[in-house]
Design a protein around this motif. Sequence first.
Motif, short mmCIF file in Angstrom:
data_model
loop_
_atom_site.label_atom_id
_atom_site.label_comp_id
_atom_site.label_asym_id
_atom_site.label_seq_id
_atom_site.Cartn_x
_atom_site.Cartn_y
_atom_site.Cartn_z
N GLN A 55 2.76 0.67 18.71
CA GLN A 55 4.04 0.17 18.20
C GLN A 55 3.94 -1.31 17.85
OE1 GLN A 55 5.88 2.80 17.26
NE2 GLN A 55 7.70 2.10 18.30
N ASP A 56 3.33 -2.10 18.72
CA ASP A 56 3.22 -3.54 18.48
C ASP A 56 2.45 -3.82 17.19
OD1 ASP A 56 4.63 -4.03 20.75
OD2 ASP A 56 2.92 -4.59 21.99
N ILE A 57 1.36 -3.08 16.96
CA ILE A 57 0.55 -3.31 15.76
C ILE A 57 1.28 -2.82 14.51
CG2 ILE A 57 -1.59 -2.65 14.59
CD1 ILE A 57 -2.90 -2.49 17.38
N ILE A 90 4.90 2.46 5.77
CA ILE A 90 3.87 1.54 6.25
C ILE A 90 3.56 1.81 7.72
CG2 ILE A 90 3.34 -0.88 6.69
CD1 ILE A 90 3.22 -0.05 3.75
N LYS A 91 4.58 2.11 8.52
CA LYS A 91 4.37 2.38 9.94
C LYS A 91 3.56 3.66 10.14
CE LYS A 91 7.00 2.38 14.25
NZ LYS A 91 6.39 1.16 14.80
N LEU A 92 3.90 4.70 9.39
CA LEU A 92 3.17 5.96 9.47
C LEU A 92 1.73 5.78 9.00
CD1 LEU A 92 3.08 9.04 9.90
CD2 LEU A 92 3.95 9.31 7.56
N MET A 93 1.54 5.04 7.93
CA MET A 93 0.19 4.82 7.40
C MET A 93 -0.65 4.05 8.42
SD MET A 93 -1.00 3.54 3.62
CE MET A 93 -0.34 1.88 3.67
N THR A 94 -0.05 3.06 9.08
CA THR A 94 -0.78 2.26 10.07
C THR A 94 -1.15 3.10 11.29
OG1 THR A 94 0.43 0.29 9.35
CG2 THR A 94 -0.73 0.16 11.45
N ASN A 95 -0.19 3.87 11.82
CA ASN A 95 -0.46 4.70 13.00
C ASN A 95 -1.52 5.76 12.71
OD1 ASN A 95 1.30 3.38 14.73
ND2 ASN A 95 3.04 4.69 14.21
N THR A 96 -1.44 6.39 11.53
CA THR A 96 -2.44 7.39 11.16
C THR A 96 -3.82 6.75 11.05
OG1 THR A 96 -0.74 8.59 9.92
CG2 THR A 96 -3.03 9.16 9.47
N ILE A 122 -8.54 5.16 2.65
CA ILE A 122 -8.57 3.94 3.46
C ILE A 122 -9.21 4.27 4.80
CG2 ILE A 122 -7.22 2.04 4.43
CD1 ILE A 122 -5.04 2.60 2.46
N LYS A 123 -10.33 3.62 5.08
CA LYS A 123 -11.13 3.96 6.28
C LYS A 123 -11.16 2.80 7.26
CE LYS A 123 -14.55 4.65 3.44
NZ LYS A 123 -13.87 4.73 2.15
N ASN A 124 -10.99 3.13 8.53
CA ASN A 124 -11.28 2.18 9.60
C ASN A 124 -12.79 2.26 9.81
OD1 ASN A 124 -11.14 0.42 11.74
ND2 ASN A 124 -10.37 1.95 13.18
N ILE A 125 -13.50 1.46 9.07
CA ILE A 125 -14.93 1.68 8.89
C ILE A 125 -15.71 1.44 10.17
CG2 ILE A 125 -15.69 -0.63 8.21
CD1 ILE A 125 -16.46 2.58 6.27
N ILE A 176 -6.32 -4.99 9.18
CA ILE A 176 -5.64 -3.82 8.61
C ILE A 176 -4.93 -4.21 7.32
CG2 ILE A 176 -3.88 -2.06 8.99
CD1 ILE A 176 -4.44 -2.31 11.99
N MET A 177 -4.25 -5.35 7.33
CA MET A 177 -3.57 -5.83 6.13
C MET A 177 -4.54 -5.99 4.97
SD MET A 177 -0.99 -8.69 7.77
CE MET A 177 -0.88 -9.54 6.22
N LYS A 178 -5.69 -6.62 5.23
CA LYS A 178 -6.67 -6.84 4.17
C LYS A 178 -7.18 -5.52 3.60
CE LYS A 178 -9.62 -9.47 1.83
NZ LYS A 178 -10.34 -8.43 1.08
N ASN A 179 -7.44 -4.55 4.46
CA ASN A 179 -7.93 -3.24 4.00
C ASN A 179 -6.87 -2.53 3.18
OD1 ASN A 179 -9.84 -1.26 3.75
ND2 ASN A 179 -9.68 -0.49 5.83
#
Length: 400
Positions: A51-53, A94-100, A149-152, A295-298
Amino acid sequence: MRLRDRFSNFLYRQAEKRGWLDDYKRSIRYGGRYVNDENILESSDVYELLQDISNQMMLAEIVVVDESGNEMKNDPAIRIMSNPNNYLTQSEYIKLMTNTYLLQGEVYPVLDSNQLHLAANVYTELDDRLIEHYKIGGIEIPSFMIRHIKNIGTNHLKGVGILELGKSTLEGVMSAEKVLTDKYSKGGLLAYLLKLDAHINPQNAAQSKLIKAVLDQLEAIDESRSVKMIPLGKGYSIDTMKSAIEDEKILAYLNVYKKDLGKFLGINVDTYIALTKSDLEKAMMYLHNKAVKPIMKNFEDHLSLLFFGKNSGKRIKFKINVLDFVTYSTKTNIGYNIVRTGITSPDNVADMLGFPKQNTPETQAIYISNDLSKIGEKKATDDSLKGGDDNDKEKGNEDV
């Protein structure tokens, strides 16, 4: 841009005729995950970190800038981002995209004409020319409509999220939490042991009747204040059986391994908790620099390519106001410092207060108000201070 839009619309119409958009939209609509052993959001501590992120990402202002960094207020991408689709607002999207992205390690934004979605169940592969192809239900999606979009990690084709990185830790934490929750939701798993000096004989009617009566009495206890009198014959006794679940050991386990989950989100939980207790602004800035900015930059890179293509100089930007993380007293101090700096800007005031002169045309002029409207050159002001015209000088001499 118009040529690219025409080409995109043409392909979109062709796709509609072929019917594969129905499969794609069905995948988006029914793309949810069933609650199972990966339901990490049931863990309150991990949920709070997520939630914080994602809240910081959600509160960011999304803008479009040109090659020179100037904001473009009326760009169509702004309108789409502010109202991505009929079932999600910008904040929710944006929240859903970040959590996923954090949980699964990858997320697929899809630009479908003037709507933005998040696709699920996407299969990706690289061809011989190292071009990535996307398929949903066996149907290929044009690459200009979707981004991966990958958390590489170490895989160029697949991202890694906390569900994979912390799988073994998660399983232990979730199981430990469930054991404690079940124990106290079921009244502490209190049990009793009936001790007999003699062997239990199913044929012994009196013995069976006594055992049944004891069980009925114990099962009838529905609250802690209830008291039951159970008369027992010789050779019988009832002892409380200690629960096999040891709270202290489980809590000690959770205190160690719950913190490990934060590392998979990019932060040290001990540091973060200590900062939240001592200085909330520092805690938010710590979270921002360690987890949110990457995350913002990606997201910016991928959304810019999704909206504008790789030949455009325009970019999607996430803007977070750092002052949102500071207290009112800190903002007051910032304002005080700005005012103090403003006071010492004119050279004549700086000289009077003992500060060095800047000797620039701007600091040698006299300004009024915070809009810095010039009310006169320094020379003219000096002349006026000398008395103005001759009549004033004579009058001044007479007064003296």
